[in-house]
Motif scaffolding. Structure first.
Motif, PDB file in Angstrom:
ATOM      1  N   LEU A  39       0.820  -1.208   0.000  1.00  0.00           N
ATOM      2  CA  LEU A  39       0.000   0.000   0.000  1.00  0.00           C
ATOM      3  C   LEU A  39       0.857   1.262   0.000  1.00  0.00           C
ATOM      4  O   LEU A  39       0.509   2.257  -0.651  1.00  0.00           O
ATOM      5  CB  LEU A  39      -0.943  -0.001   1.210  1.00  0.00           C
ATOM      6  CG  LEU A  39      -1.958  -1.138   1.288  1.00  0.00           C
ATOM      7  CD1 LEU A  39      -2.938  -0.896   2.430  1.00  0.00           C
ATOM      8  CD2 LEU A  39      -2.702  -1.298  -0.035  1.00  0.00           C
ATOM      9  N   TRP A  62       2.079   1.743  -3.563  1.00  0.00           N
ATOM     10  CA  TRP A  62       1.026   2.158  -4.488  1.00  0.00           C
ATOM     11  C   TRP A  62       0.604   3.601  -4.261  1.00  0.00           C
ATOM     12  O   TRP A  62       0.497   4.383  -5.202  1.00  0.00           O
ATOM     13  CB  TRP A  62      -0.170   1.221  -4.364  1.00  0.00           C
ATOM     14  CG  TRP A  62      -1.347   1.622  -5.192  1.00  0.00           C
ATOM     15  CD1 TRP A  62      -2.561   2.053  -4.757  1.00  0.00           C
ATOM     16  CD2 TRP A  62      -1.428   1.636  -6.636  1.00  0.00           C
ATOM     17  NE1 TRP A  62      -3.397   2.328  -5.812  1.00  0.00           N
ATOM     18  CE2 TRP A  62      -2.726   2.082  -6.971  1.00  0.00           C
ATOM     19  CE3 TRP A  62      -0.535   1.313  -7.655  1.00  0.00           C
ATOM     20  CZ2 TRP A  62      -3.144   2.222  -8.289  1.00  0.00           C
ATOM     21  CZ3 TRP A  62      -0.955   1.450  -8.970  1.00  0.00           C
ATOM     22  CH2 TRP A  62      -2.241   1.896  -9.278  1.00  0.00           C
ATOM     23  N   ARG A  63       0.366   3.966  -2.999  1.00  0.00           N
ATOM     24  CA  ARG A  63      -0.099   5.337  -2.734  1.00  0.00           C
ATOM     25  C   ARG A  63       0.949   6.339  -3.187  1.00  0.00           C
ATOM     26  O   ARG A  63       0.620   7.415  -3.700  1.00  0.00           O
ATOM     27  CB  ARG A  63      -0.441   5.501  -1.250  1.00  0.00           C
ATOM     28  CG  ARG A  63       0.756   5.686  -0.341  1.00  0.00           C
ATOM     29  CD  ARG A  63       0.467   5.589   1.138  1.00  0.00           C
ATOM     30  NE  ARG A  63       1.618   6.039   1.898  1.00  0.00           N
ATOM     31  CZ  ARG A  63       1.916   5.621   3.120  1.00  0.00           C
ATOM     32  NH1 ARG A  63       1.145   4.732   3.732  1.00  0.00           N
ATOM     33  NH2 ARG A  63       2.967   6.098   3.751  1.00  0.00           N
ATOM     34  N   GLU A  64       2.240   6.024  -3.008  1.00  0.00           N
ATOM     35  CA  GLU A  64       3.295   6.949  -3.391  1.00  0.00           C
ATOM     36  C   GLU A  64       3.517   6.962  -4.897  1.00  0.00           C
ATOM     37  O   GLU A  64       3.816   8.009  -5.478  1.00  0.00           O
ATOM     38  CB  GLU A  64       4.575   6.595  -2.637  1.00  0.00           C
ATOM     39  CG  GLU A  64       4.438   6.852  -1.136  1.00  0.00           C
ATOM     40  CD  GLU A  64       5.693   6.516  -0.346  1.00  0.00           C
ATOM     41  OE1 GLU A  64       6.658   5.995  -0.950  1.00  0.00           O
ATOM     42  OE2 GLU A  64       5.700   6.783   0.875  1.00  0.00           O
ATOM     43  N   TYR A 114      -0.404  15.686  -4.574  1.00  0.00           N
ATOM     44  CA  TYR A 114      -1.181  14.621  -3.945  1.00  0.00           C
ATOM     45  C   TYR A 114      -0.772  14.463  -2.474  1.00  0.00           C
ATOM     46  O   TYR A 114       0.381  14.664  -2.101  1.00  0.00           O
ATOM     47  CB  TYR A 114      -0.942  13.294  -4.662  1.00  0.00           C
ATOM     48  CG  TYR A 114      -1.790  13.041  -5.878  1.00  0.00           C
ATOM     49  CD1 TYR A 114      -2.506  11.854  -6.013  1.00  0.00           C
ATOM     50  CD2 TYR A 114      -1.867  13.969  -6.913  1.00  0.00           C
ATOM     51  CE1 TYR A 114      -3.273  11.585  -7.138  1.00  0.00           C
ATOM     52  CE2 TYR A 114      -2.627  13.725  -8.035  1.00  0.00           C
ATOM     53  CZ  TYR A 114      -3.332  12.534  -8.154  1.00  0.00           C
ATOM     54  OH  TYR A 114      -4.087  12.289  -9.263  1.00  0.00           O
ATOM     55  N   GLY A 131      -0.850  11.425  -0.754  1.00  0.00           N
ATOM     56  CA  GLY A 131       0.049  10.293  -0.858  1.00  0.00           C
ATOM     57  C   GLY A 131       0.427   9.628   0.453  1.00  0.00           C
ATOM     58  O   GLY A 131       1.496   9.011   0.549  1.00  0.00           O
ATOM     59  N   ARG A 132      -0.432   9.738   1.456  1.00  0.00           N
ATOM     60  CA  ARG A 132      -0.158   9.171   2.780  1.00  0.00           C
ATOM     61  C   ARG A 132      -1.426   8.472   3.278  1.00  0.00           C
ATOM     62  O   ARG A 132      -2.468   8.541   2.627  1.00  0.00           O
ATOM     63  CB  ARG A 132       0.257  10.285   3.751  1.00  0.00           C
ATOM     64  CG  ARG A 132       1.488  11.044   3.323  1.00  0.00           C
ATOM     65  CD  ARG A 132       1.660  12.340   4.122  1.00  0.00           C
ATOM     66  NE  ARG A 132       2.008  12.093   5.507  1.00  0.00           N
ATOM     67  CZ  ARG A 132       2.106  13.065   6.420  1.00  0.00           C
ATOM     68  NH1 ARG A 132       1.854  14.331   6.087  1.00  0.00           N
ATOM     69  NH2 ARG A 132       2.442  12.788   7.657  1.00  0.00           N
ATOM     70  N   ALA A 188      -7.546   6.092  -5.049  1.00  0.00           N
ATOM     71  CA  ALA A 188      -6.195   6.467  -5.472  1.00  0.00           C
ATOM     72  C   ALA A 188      -6.101   7.931  -5.886  1.00  0.00           C
ATOM     73  O   ALA A 188      -5.132   8.626  -5.551  1.00  0.00           O
ATOM     74  CB  ALA A 188      -5.743   5.564  -6.616  1.00  0.00           C
ATOM     75  N   ASN A 204      -6.607   9.845  -1.631  1.00  0.00           N
ATOM     76  CA  ASN A 204      -5.149   9.809  -1.710  1.00  0.00           C
ATOM     77  C   ASN A 204      -4.587  11.102  -2.306  1.00  0.00           C
ATOM     78  O   ASN A 204      -3.427  11.433  -2.090  1.00  0.00           O
ATOM     79  CB  ASN A 204      -4.706   8.612  -2.558  1.00  0.00           C
ATOM     80  CG  ASN A 204      -3.214   8.364  -2.508  1.00  0.00           C
ATOM     81  OD1 ASN A 204      -2.650   8.199  -1.430  1.00  0.00           O
ATOM     82  ND2 ASN A 204      -2.563   8.333  -3.664  1.00  0.00           N
ATOM     83  N   CYS A 258      -5.110   3.509   3.543  1.00  0.00           N
ATOM     84  CA  CYS A 258      -4.321   3.812   2.351  1.00  0.00           C
ATOM     85  C   CYS A 258      -5.051   3.326   1.107  1.00  0.00           C
ATOM     86  O   CYS A 258      -5.740   2.297   1.152  1.00  0.00           O
ATOM     87  CB  CYS A 258      -2.954   3.128   2.412  1.00  0.00           C
ATOM     88  SG  CYS A 258      -1.865   3.784   3.687  1.00  0.00           S
ATOM     89  N   ALA A 259      -4.878   4.040   0.010  1.00  0.00           N
ATOM     90  CA  ALA A 259      -5.492   3.616  -1.248  1.00  0.00           C
ATOM     91  C   ALA A 259      -4.878   2.288  -1.699  1.00  0.00           C
ATOM     92  O   ALA A 259      -3.662   2.191  -1.843  1.00  0.00           O
ATOM     93  CB  ALA A 259      -5.269   4.676  -2.317  1.00  0.00           C
TER      94      ALA A 259
END
Length: 251
Positions: A38, A41-43, A58, A60-61, A82, A86, A136-137
């Motif tokens: 996760l 992916w989010r980052e 974004y 992103g966390r 996402a 996110n 998290c996305a």
């Protein structure tokens, strides 16, 4: 309940007694890196972005819950999107699913405006807090069971902090229904055996220490459900209205 009493009640769940406030919980949550898939992916999404949001920064966390810490209603979904939460840093915002949910909250008298575009647009929720079993996305909007279980500590602690005022829970989708009932069972609520089944419009009453909570179910506000008409705005408003009335929130 005193801190000593909480420790005695939850010896196997030390994270439940780790926080005295929602703000302290959220401050730690946003720095969580417990799930490598996760995190990656989010980052990645926050770096690559969607073309329509190329000029935006974004979040992103992990995305914390949104709403007052004395909420009488909790809305429990799946996970941030996402390019929605996110991106915005606010749960259930920034995408078409969030648009449907906030329109219904506004129509029910539970939100200050019908459209939410960012975390600093002044939106307020009235007596409602929104959160998720996974913060998290996830890729393809599908967290794994292991990711859900690893993230459960945040949901357990958040729900316990909300207990003094909480009266209704609205769960969006079967994933949230299962995760939510499991969390309440872990926190000592009598959930029932066999566990109540998910269905739109279903509701169940859970009990602990002479208190009752009513848990309401709705189909998730996913685009699949809203575009196909499986979930209509009126259906969502009906569930939210029932939950608000049960919690004593006047329109």
């Amino acid at each position: 309940m005193s801190r000593v009493g909480l420790i005695e009640r939850f010896p196997a769940l030390p994270w439940v007694v780790s926080y005295r406030t929602i703000a302290a919980l959220d401050a730690d949550l946003v720095d969580c890196r417990a799930c490598p898939r996760l995190v990656a992916w989010r980052e990645q999404v926050a770096h690559e972005k969607r073309a329509a949001f190329a000029d935006q920064t974004y979040w992103g966390r992990p995305v914390p819950g949104f709403g007052p810490d004395d909420a009488r209603v909790v809305i429990l979904g799946l996970a941030p999107a996402a390019h929605g939460g996110n991106r915005t840093g606010r749960m259930f915002t920034g995408d078409q699913s969030g648009d449907v949910l906030f329109r219904a909250l506004y129509d029910t008298g539970l939100a200050s405006q019908p459209t939410v575009v960012s975390a600093d647009d002044g939106t307020e929720l009235y007596g409602v807090r929104m959160t998720a079993p996974v913060h998290c996305a996830p890729p393809q909007n599908k967290p794994t069971v292991a990711e859900r279980d690893r993230c459960a500590r945040w949901l357990d602690a958040e729900l316990e902090l909300l207990m003094p005022t909480l009266r209704s829970v609205v769960v969006l989708g079967a994933f949230g229904w299962q995760a939510g009932l499991r969390a309440f069972a872990d926190l000592g609520w009598e959930v029932g055996r066999p566990r109540p089944k998910f269905a739109h419009g279903a509701r169940t009453v859970i009990r602990r220490d002479h208190r009752e909570l009513t848990v309401f179910a709705s189909y998730h506000v996913s685009q699949h459900n809203t575009f196909t008409g499986r979930l209509t705005p009126d259906m969502l408003v009906e569930v939210l209205t029932a939950a608000a009335e049960n919690a004593g929130l006047a329109r």
